[in-house]
Enzyme design. Structure first.
Site, PDB file in Angstrom:
ATOM      1  N   GLY A 107       0.799  -1.218   0.000  1.00 14.32           N
ATOM      2  CA  GLY A 107       0.000   0.000   0.000  1.00 14.32           C
ATOM      3  C   GLY A 107       0.830   1.265   0.000  1.00 14.32           C
ATOM      4  N   GLU A 142      16.403  -1.050   8.667  1.00 12.87           N
ATOM      5  CA  GLU A 142      15.830  -0.346   9.805  1.00 12.87           C
ATOM      6  C   GLU A 142      16.974   0.021  10.728  1.00 12.87           C
ATOM      7  OE1 GLU A 142      11.345  -2.191  10.234  1.00 12.87           O
ATOM      8  OE2 GLU A 142      12.975  -3.176  11.303  1.00 12.87           O
ATOM      9  N   HIS A 166       7.234  -8.864   2.256  1.00 13.40           N
ATOM     10  CA  HIS A 166       7.409  -7.502   1.738  1.00 13.40           C
ATOM     11  C   HIS A 166       8.280  -7.463   0.481  1.00 13.40           C
ATOM     12  CE1 HIS A 166       5.505  -6.373   5.344  1.00 13.40           C
ATOM     13  NE2 HIS A 166       6.551  -6.114   6.091  1.00 13.40           N
ATOM     14  N   LYS A 259      18.312  -7.565   0.286  1.00 11.13           N
ATOM     15  CA  LYS A 259      19.045  -7.383   1.544  1.00 11.13           C
ATOM     16  C   LYS A 259      18.079  -6.789   2.553  1.00 11.13           C
ATOM     17  CE  LYS A 259      22.429  -4.288   1.786  1.00 11.13           C
ATOM     18  NZ  LYS A 259      23.783  -3.690   1.742  1.00 11.13           N
ATOM     19  N   ARG A 297      13.039   5.032  -3.794  1.00 10.69           N
ATOM     20  CA  ARG A 297      13.174   5.010  -2.339  1.00 10.69           C
ATOM     21  C   ARG A 297      11.782   4.986  -1.730  1.00 10.69           C
ATOM     22  NH1 ARG A 297      16.861   9.340  -0.967  1.00 10.69           N
ATOM     23  NH2 ARG A 297      15.076  10.752  -0.709  1.00 10.69           N
ATOM     24  N   LEU A 306      16.879   9.010 -11.222  1.00  6.77           N
ATOM     25  CA  LEU A 306      17.631   8.315 -12.262  1.00  6.77           C
ATOM     26  C   LEU A 306      19.034   8.888 -12.293  1.00  6.77           C
ATOM     27  CD1 LEU A 306      17.554   6.315 -14.694  1.00  6.77           C
ATOM     28  CD2 LEU A 306      16.918   8.273 -16.123  1.00  6.77           C
ATOM     29  N   LYS A 307      20.019   8.038 -12.105  1.00 12.95           N
ATOM     30  CA  LYS A 307      21.414   8.478 -12.112  1.00 12.95           C
ATOM     31  C   LYS A 307      21.926   8.482 -13.552  1.00 12.95           C
ATOM     32  CE  LYS A 307      22.662   7.029  -7.452  1.00 12.95           C
ATOM     33  NZ  LYS A 307      23.113   8.357  -7.036  1.00 12.95           N
ATOM     34  N   ARG A 390      26.678  -1.526   8.154  1.00 14.81           N
ATOM     35  CA  ARG A 390      26.077  -1.900   6.879  1.00 14.81           C
ATOM     36  C   ARG A 390      25.767  -3.393   6.787  1.00 14.81           C
ATOM     37  NH1 ARG A 390      23.833   2.137   3.859  1.00 14.81           N
ATOM     38  NH2 ARG A 390      25.184   3.952   3.796  1.00 14.81           N
TER      39      ARG A 390
END
Length: 413
Positions: A107, A142, A166, A259, A297, A306-307, A390
């Site tokens: 959603g 998170e 998810h 990940k 994101r 867009l890079k 990380r």
């Protein structure tokens, strides 16, 4: 809001008591005042009492002249067997059309926008295949730990809690073929085809980790096993990285890297290098710096960017990477509806597009159940990583094995 609150009431009773649900039915009829009644039950309760509540509600508190629907919160079982058993038990009292399995991630505004971005923009759809896309990364992080809910989390772990639902749902939406229409069944049919085309997950393509205690900036951060609700010596992963493959004509050979971690949501599409790039000397030996990327994101600060490569103004020939950026907060300053708002409204309207169908759930569990059993049977110890880092080093080796560099290592996210 005042008008809404006046219509709210609390009624207590036992989950498994038909008598108490009969009392609820009487109370609801008083509120409905003889009008056509539709009833939506939301089960945000422990999964072991789902069936009792559904049995009592369907037999003693269903609408007699309108529809009755039930929203079920995850977890939908722990593996293929328990999920199938739950579905079988629910269907003793409900039809598939009455069951709304909710995944709030579906959603979210950016997940909804994924299909629009792809199917309504000519610039993207022709590129959406192995011919132009080198890899796809789905990254969930998170910056907090279990924070007192370790008892629940330890029973499920990050793979069941985040990856199997998810992230896999987002992958299926991303990779599916163009549906016949925007009707719920047409979209869900295409998602199921993707899930059934996926290669079984191998242990060699998975890395699991668990955060450990860490001191940073004079502040102490606890380890996962320091949580009082977590059993000492627990091997439950708080981090997982996996390389998945879809064995069909569109995606053959393209690694989809997932990940997910706690105390560490981005979706990235890395395109292939430009063949015979005239400007490769300007990028040096690291051609990854010249790779175009499409980034969605999901949270926080929803954005699509867009890079691209461009020339830095000046007399020389110096190249730089820039973002063509749609930051939702800047472009659409009005408040973005919460994911649950959208999904509750869809359930009321009978719109099933963003809810999970039983065969879709079966296909998802079939992909992850063998891996989960192998991890638990072999008692695979998770690699430790510092709280707030990380993630474990093994995740970088996993990506490198597939000639991929994780896209969240820079500072732009």
């Amino acid at each position: 809001m005042d008008q809404f609150l006046k219509r709210c009431f609390y009624h207590s009773g036992q989950y498994n008591s038909e008598e108490h649900f009969s009392e609820l039915d009487i109370k609801l009829k008083e509120k409905e005042g003889g009008k056509l009644s539709n009833r939506l039950f939301y089960l945000s309760i422990p999964p072991n009492i789902f069936v009792d509540v559904v049995r009592c509600a369907s037999q003693k508190a269903s609408s007699r002249d309108g529809w009755t629907r039930v929203i079920v919160e995850k977890p939908f079982g722990r593996d293929s067997e328990s999920s199938s058993e739950l579905t079988k038990c629910l269907k003793q009292y409900l039809t598939e059309d009455q069951i709304f399995r909710i995944d709030h991630y579906l959603g979210k505004e950016l997940v909804e926008n994924l299909s629009v971005l792809r199917f309504s923009n000519l610039v993207f759809e022709p590129l959406w295949s192995r011919n132009y896309i080198r890899n796809v990364q789905i990254i969930f992080s998170e910056d907090f730990g279990t924070e007192g809910r370790g008892g629940y989390f330890d029973h499920y772990g990050i793979i069941r809690d985040i990856m199997q639902n998810h992230l896999l749902q987002i992958l299926a939406l991303f990779a599916m073929e163009t549906p016949v229409s925007l009707a719920a069944e047409d979209i869900r049919n295409e998602k199921v085809k993707v899930l059934r085309s996926m290669r079984p997950l191998q242990l060699e393509n998975v890395v699991v980790g668990q955060y450990k205690g860490h001191n940073k900036g004079g502040k102490s951060y606890p380890a996962y096993t320091d949580d009082a609700t977590v059993p000492k010596g627990s091997l439950t992963p708080t981090f997982a990285a996996a390389a998945l493959f879809i064995d069909n004509a569109r995606w053959d050979g393209v690694p989809f890297l997932m990940k997910a971690g706690k105390a560490l949501h981005t979706k990235r599409v890395q395109f292939r290098h430009v063949p015979g790039n005239l400007y490769k000397r300007n990028f040096g030996t690291d051609l990854d710096k010249a790779t175009n990327e499409l980034v969605l994101r999901v949270q926080p600060d929803e954005a699509i960017y867009l890079k691209i490569n461009n020339k830095v103004p000046g007399l020389g020939m110096r190249l730089d990477r820039s973002d063509l950026n749609l930051l939702f907060r800047a472009r659409y300053p009005s408040e973005i509806p919460d994911a649950y708002e959208r999904l509750l409204l869809d359930a009321i309207e009978g719109e099933r597009r963003l809810f999970i169908r039983s065969d879709e759930l079966d296909a998802a569990w079939s992909l992850f159940t063998p891996l989960l059993k192998e991890l638990e049977n072999k008692k695979i110890a998770p690699e430790l990583y510092p709280y707030g880092s990380r993630g474990p080093v093994g995740a970088h080796y996993l990506a490198a094995r597939h000639n991929v560099r994780w896209g969240d290592l820079g500072n732009e996210d």
